[in-house]
Design an enzyme around this catalytic site. Structure first.
Site, mmCIF file in Angstrom:
data_model
loop_
_atom_site.group_PDB
_atom_site.id
_atom_site.type_symbol
_atom_site.label_atom_id
_atom_site.label_comp_id
_atom_site.label_asym_id
_atom_site.label_seq_id
_atom_site.Cartn_x
_atom_site.Cartn_y
_atom_site.Cartn_z
ATOM 1 N N PRO A 1 -1.166 -2.184 -3.908
ATOM 2 C CA PRO A 1 -1.297 -2.133 -5.492
ATOM 3 C C PRO A 1 -1.189 -1.834 -6.031
ATOM 4 C CG PRO A 1 -3.184 -2.202 -4.273
ATOM 5 C CD PRO A 1 -2.122 -2.108 -3.316
ATOM 6 N N LYS A 2 -0.464 -0.070 -6.350
ATOM 7 C CA LYS A 2 -0.258 0.643 -7.366
ATOM 8 C C LYS A 2 1.499 1.177 -7.391
ATOM 9 C CE LYS A 2 -4.149 2.268 -9.438
ATOM 10 N NZ LYS A 2 -5.036 3.430 -9.735
ATOM 11 N N ASN A 3 2.291 0.130 -6.114
ATOM 12 C CA ASN A 3 3.650 0.721 -5.658
ATOM 13 C C ASN A 3 4.732 -0.033 -6.806
ATOM 14 O OD1 ASN A 3 6.272 -0.413 -4.500
ATOM 15 N ND2 ASN A 3 6.036 2.094 -3.219
#
Lengths: 331, 347
Positions: free
Chosen positions: A112-114
């Site tokens: 989710p933080k890419n």
């Protein structure tokens, strides 16, 4: 980060051992011989990327190449060339983009933080001109981390591009109820109002009421105080002449509350009155100095020097001098 | 917070230098997600060693190897407008060595980190194709003033505007940037709380605030901000300090913001109003005394990014034995001086 050793690791068949890839020669990476910050690739990683370079070199846009990009992306979802090539294949093969949308949800959920996986998603939505699944997707991600910047950025983009404002304020409201300190949610509140009703007199009034109620619940919550300050940017009278706000702040102060954000707000009201003159007699230079002193010495000691500077700045302003010049720092 | 009293007050130089030299040689396989950004990791390591005044531990031959490797990532391709530096050699093969091919594209982060690393290592940039880089860079500016990271396939936000400005500053050629549009983008990204987000209407963030302020600083246009905006931004940034700094209100503190927020404050001439002692205490508490390096939080794994930004954060507060860092460009003043010297040869 990385190349997870999943349970099916043993079942993994190297591309070089796959009969259906027999016709392709793997293409090794050309990195020179310097070994600068070289990553010790696993055998699996090297194998997948040797074949990825092979299809890239041949420009092979096939089903098997599409499958290969999935393996490459899973090993390194931050490889934007893999995603770019995957999109080029999707187009060339005229693939069902809704299927891809589903896959992208799965991979966003895992990473989710890419940046790259969110970018892939955005391109797909642009191609489909269909953002009907974006609110749901971002809600899923925000359920796990309500401050995920990527999710908020994607959500704002989808809402703005496809005009999905309708139920957003209710959603924001729910998030603020869940966590009154969720600064992302406060920012989204501003975003929604700014793009829908705008900050009309009426909206301003109700938003101020809403915010003051939230401050009552958590008086040291910077997010709510910042939002209040943001609201007053839309009040032509400025920061210090809205009676609802001044009365609230004065009552809070009289009750003995010394939240640094309350005191800072009062300092700013004094600052405004000192430079504009007129208005409320409660907001004077003396009061500003007193408040700055108590912030510096008692209630916000980590910013002692800042509050000393503010006291001096307001004083100089009142006396018509220019801003105090701190020791110079070039940059 | 669990602060080990033994390591609270001392910068463990030796162990960090060992860590950096080890990582310069090679990264463990968990680093595969950095496979396309190895040049950034190299920059973190090289600039860390520079801050530690220990670049001499990398001998001349090795330094030349690194310089060669960086140049091997340079792409010169005026036709497709993808000139600059790649982030790594992931798509490079014997087939496209010394030639152009589809997807062999530069990336702004690669160009920025590559140029900085070359400068730090003492290279004279004579093999940098400045004209080609500027020409390609120009094509990456968007109508709203921001920049995208590469020709295709990447997102756009304040980070890329900062890198574009840094590249122009280094190459001493501003023709690639429409400054009016860039300033417009930055101003549109100032939030209601006076912090700055990654783009218009996005939440204020310590990292994007840094990128915006550094961009204005590099193009020498900090004066486009009003007094209110500067005062507001100073307040917002100073409020990020808890002991160390956080990136957003109500978020945990993290070593990297000691640099991002600290450097932004320094450029706004307000860093001196922060509390150095608490900041220092937090950064030092995130160093790993066994394997070396710094981590984002106390008692977590160290990594090159937080190691670099931890050291850069300490440099900002004048930690003894560290070279001073230029807050806007994010290299040491020593390296900047070398750049000035190179630039003189160009005129």
């Amino acid at each position: 980060m990385g190349d997870s050793s999943s349970d099916d690791e043993n079942a993994w068949v190297f591309y070089k051992d796959r009969p259906e890839w027999k016709d392709v020669d793997p293409v090794p990476q050309d990195d020179g011989n310097a070994d600068i910050a070289a990553i010790r690739y696993t055998a699996k990683f090297k194998d997948v990327y040797d074949y990825f370079r092979a299809v890239l070199t041949k420009q092979e846009k096939s089903e098997r190449a599409l499958q290969l990009t999935k393996d490459a992306a899973e090993l390194n979802p931050a490889n934007y060339t893999v995603w770019q090539f995957r999109r080029d294949i999707l187009k060339a093969l005229n693939k069902d983009l809704y299927e891809e949308l589903e896959y992208s949800q799965h991979i966003i959920d895992e990473h989710p933080k890419n940046y790259q996986v969110w970018h892939h998603r955005r391109v797909l939505v642009e191609w489909l001109k269909d953002a009907s699944k974006e609110l749901h997707l971002t809600e899923l991600i925000l359920n796990d981390d309500a401050k995920n910047y990527h999710a908020w950025q994607h959500r704002q983009w989808a809402i703005k591009t496809f005009n999905l404002f309708e139920n957003e304020l209710a959603y924001v409201d729910q998030l603020i109820q869940d966590d009154i300190r969720n600064n992302s949610a406060w920012n989204q509140r501003y975003f929604v109002i700014n793009n829908t009703s705008g900050f009309t007199c009426e909206v301003l009034k109700s938003e101020i009421k809403y915010t003051l109620e939230k401050i009552k619940i958590a008086k040291e919550n910077e997010s709510a105080w910042n939002y209040l300050r943001g609201l007053l940017l839309h009040d032509k009278e400025g920061l210090s002449k809205n009676e609802t706000v001044t009365n609230y702040c004065e009552e809070l102060y009289s009750s003995g509350n010394r939240s640094p954000f309350l005191l800072a707000f009062l300092v700013d009201m004094c600052d405004e009155q000192v430079s504009q003159g007129g208005g409320d007699m409660r907001y004077t230079l003396e009061r500003a100095e007193e408040l700055c002193n108590s912030l510096a010495n008692q209630y916000d000691k980590i910013r002692t020097k800042y509050w000393q500077y503010m006291a001096e700045k307001i004083k100089n302003k009142a006396e018509g001098k220019s801003e105090p010049s701190p020791p110079s720092d070039d940059s | 917070m669990n602060i080990d009293p033994e390591n609270k007050c001392v910068l463990n130089r030796k162990v960090h230098i060992k860590y950096l030299l080890r990582f310069l040689e090679g990264l463990p396989s968990e680093f595969t997600s950095c496979d396309t950004t190895r040049i950034t990791i190299a920059y973190f390591i090289i600039s860390s060693l520079d801050i530690l005044n220990s670049l001499n531990l990398v001998d001349a031959e090795r330094r030349n190897h690194i310089i060669e490797w960086i140049y091997s990532l340079q792409v010169v391709n005026d036709e497709d407008l993808v000139s600059g530096f790649q982030g790594s050699s992931t798509v490079n093969t014997l087939f496209n060595r010394n030639s152009n091919s589809l997807y062999k594209w530069s990336h702004l982060a690669g160009t920025y980190c590559g140029l900085c690393s070359l400068i730090i290592l003492g290279d004279d940039l004579s093999k940098v194709n400045r004209g080609a880089i500027i020409k390609s860079l120009k094509s990456l500016q968007l109508t709203d003033g921001c920049f995208t990271g590469a020709k295709s396939g990447t997102e756009n936000d304040m980070r890329f505007l900062f890198m574009a400005a840094s590249i122009c500053y280094i190459l001493n050629d501003w023709s690639a940037i429409d400054a009016t549009k860039a300033i417009g983008f930055i101003k549109n990204s100032i939030s209601y709380d006076y912090g700055i987000g990654q783009g218009p209407e996005l939440e204020s963030h310590g990292g994007s605030s840094y990128c915006a302020v550094a961009t204005l600083c590099l193009i020498n246009k900090l004066n486009v901000l009003s007094t209110m905006q500067i005062e507001g931004l100073r307040r917002w940034l100073l409020n990020r300090q808890v002991t160390g700094f956080q990136g957003r209100p109500n978020k945990p503190i993290d070593t990297c913001y000691s640099f991002w927020v600290g450097a932004a404050l320094k450029m706004l001439n307000a860093f001196q109003y922060s509390n150095y002692e608490d900041n220092r205490g937090f950064i030092l508490a995130t160093q790993n005394n066994i394997v070396g390096g710094f981590s984002k939080w106390v008692n977590t794994h160290s990594d090159p990014l937080h190691t670099y930004l931890g050291l850069a954060g300490l440099s900002l507060i004048g930690e003894k034995g560290l070279n001073d860092i230029v807050p806007s460009l994010n290299i040491t003043y020593r390296a900047l001086e070398h750049l000035r010297h190179i630039q003189l040869q160009w005129t």
